[in-house]
Enzyme design. Structure first.
Site, mmCIF file in Angstrom:
data_model
loop_
_atom_site.group_PDB
_atom_site.id
_atom_site.type_symbol
_atom_site.label_atom_id
_atom_site.label_comp_id
_atom_site.label_asym_id
_atom_site.label_seq_id
_atom_site.Cartn_x
_atom_site.Cartn_y
_atom_site.Cartn_z
ATOM 1 N N ARG A 46 5.192 -4.211 -12.278
ATOM 2 C CA ARG A 46 5.428 -2.720 -12.013
ATOM 3 C C ARG A 46 4.058 -2.181 -12.469
ATOM 4 N NH1 ARG A 46 4.621 0.228 -15.076
ATOM 5 N NH2 ARG A 46 7.537 0.544 -16.065
ATOM 6 N N TYR A 98 4.431 11.981 11.500
ATOM 7 C CA TYR A 98 5.772 11.361 10.878
ATOM 8 C C TYR A 98 6.152 12.475 10.250
ATOM 9 C CZ TYR A 98 8.778 8.360 8.684
ATOM 10 O OH TYR A 98 9.548 6.994 8.614
ATOM 11 N N ASP A 170 -3.651 9.027 7.488
ATOM 12 C CA ASP A 170 -2.660 7.857 7.673
ATOM 13 C C ASP A 170 -3.043 7.231 8.974
ATOM 14 O OD1 ASP A 170 -0.001 6.425 9.116
ATOM 15 O OD2 ASP A 170 1.348 8.347 7.934
ATOM 16 N N LYS A 195 5.076 -1.519 9.725
ATOM 17 C CA LYS A 195 4.578 -0.949 10.996
ATOM 18 C C LYS A 195 4.001 -2.529 11.459
ATOM 19 C CE LYS A 195 7.336 2.681 9.821
ATOM 20 N NZ LYS A 195 6.819 3.898 10.686
#
Ligand SMILES: *Cc1c(COP(=O)(O)O)cnc(C)c1O
Length: 378
Positions: A46, A98, A170, A195
């Site tokens: 992690r 978004y 973004d 994406k």
């Protein structure tokens, strides 16, 4: 080194143990320590994993940043950025964003005491006008989703620097191949690596990149504390995708330019949104701030929802699906798909009409794509 070379080599040295040319999938949760407090830089996956680290270093290099951090999704990266703020802080977000980012701000962070204002992404002065004493972060997308508006990052960064506000961009639509917001003055770049960066519609992932040490320390702490990290396999797939980013982006753009031109001249199309078209309201700015216009096109079809439904149902190559940035072409109806978390009223306010269609133009042959649009429009 230039972009194309860095995409293939940055953070991706041959494996020190075996010489493997490709960074291995370090499928391990933990690492043996030589002695208490003595380890090789990895304690628990992690906190850190070599495959993820390679991805993080590659992303930092491509964005021209010092530090990259990978997350389990684009929204996990976005959550990390908002989480470095505290109760009572104020965020200004561009109005065309978004749907998931809007939902996160409205339904999650407002409950935790974050104040949010939206500014017209088409109007640089709107951001300055929205600044309050407690404004700590401005969040934008450019090009925006779904209306492909272009925000002047350099101009906005002059405001944020003066007011000591963090500017987060973004950069999912443009990718670092076409636009590098850190070089334009932004403090943080965020990606949905789902994406274009991974590029093959086979993973969910996200990233945040920054050159600011103070922001990096906060984000890194949050990444480990909250734990929304990508596994080694997903990190590896993202890394594999990134190697071909430049080649794919050139094809996406070439096809999108071709189709945007075609759609603009079609009698059944009311309006086309694509920053590469000379008629786009911010074409000149797009040309200055980006080195290419990307593969996303939105357009309004003459008529309303029934015409949209018919058009979409006739498409054969363009697949009706959420998401974008994969090698295959997708079609999406924002009002009922990516932007369904906006109310009809909020959509109307933002100019998202009921006849709006969004295309993620893939890298199939451009004439097959044009023929598909033609038969569906006919
Ligand atoms: C998809 C997307 C996101 C969210 O990313 P996930 O990986 O789906 O969590 C954020 N911003 C933009 C512009 C996107 O297209």
């Amino acid at each position: 080194m230039r972009f194309e070379t860095r995409a293939i080599h940055s953070g991706q040295d041959p494996d020190s143990a075996t010489g493997a040319v490709i960074v291995p999938v370090y499928q391990t949760s933990t690492y043996r320590q030589d002695a208490i407090g003595k380890h090789k830089g990895y304690e628990y996956s992690r906190t850190g994993n070599p495959t993820r680290k390679a991805l993080e270093d590659a992303l930092a290099s491509l964005e021209g940043g010092k530090h990259g951090l990978a997350f389990a999704s684009g929204l996990a990266a976005t959550t990390a950025v908002f989480s470095i703020l505290k109760k009572g802080d104020h965020v200004i977000a561009g109005d065309d964003i978004y749907g998931g980012t809007y939902r996160l701000l409205e339904k999650v962070f407002r409950r935790w005491g974050l104040e949010v204002t939206y500014a017209d992404a088409d109007d640089g002065d709107a951001f300055q006008g929205a600044v309050q004493e407690n404004t700590k972060l401005i969040w934008i997308e450019t090009p925006t989703n779904p209306l492909l508006k272009i925000v002047d990052v350099k101009k906005l960064s002059e405001i944020t620097k003066k007011e000591n506000i963090i500017l987060a961009v973004d950069n999912t639509f443009a990718t670092p191949y076409f636009q590098r917001p850190l070089e334009l003055g932004a403090d943080i770049v965020v990606h949905s690596t789902t994406k274009y960066l991974s590029g093959h519609s086979d993973i969910i992932g996200g990233a945040a990149i920054t050159s600011r040490q103070d922001i990096y320390i906060d984000l890194k702490f949050y990444q480990n504390a909250a734990g929304a990290v990508p596994g080694p396999w997903d990190s590896w797939l993202a890394l594999r995708g990134i190697k071909t980013l430049s080649v794919r982006m050139r094809e996406h753009e070439g096809n999108a330019l071709y189709l945007a031109g075609y759609l603009s001249g079609h009698p059944r199309v009311e309006r086309v949104y694509y920053p590469g078209l000379p008629g786009h309201s911010r074409h000149k700015l797009a040309k200055e701030q980006m080195s290419g216009f990307g593969g996303m096109i939105s357009f309004e079809l003459k008529g309303g929802f029934p015409e949209v439904e018919k058009f979409v149902s006739r498409l054969k190559i363009f697949l009706l699906a959420e998401s974008l940035g994969g090698v295959e072409s997708l079609v999406c109806y924002p009002p009922k798909m990516t932007h369904s978390s906006f109310s009809a009223e909020e959509r109307a306010k933002r100019g998202i009409k009921d006849n709006l269609i969004r295309l993620s133009v893939g890298i199939e042959h451009k004439d097959d794509l044009k023929d598909d649009l033609e038969q569906a429009l006919g």
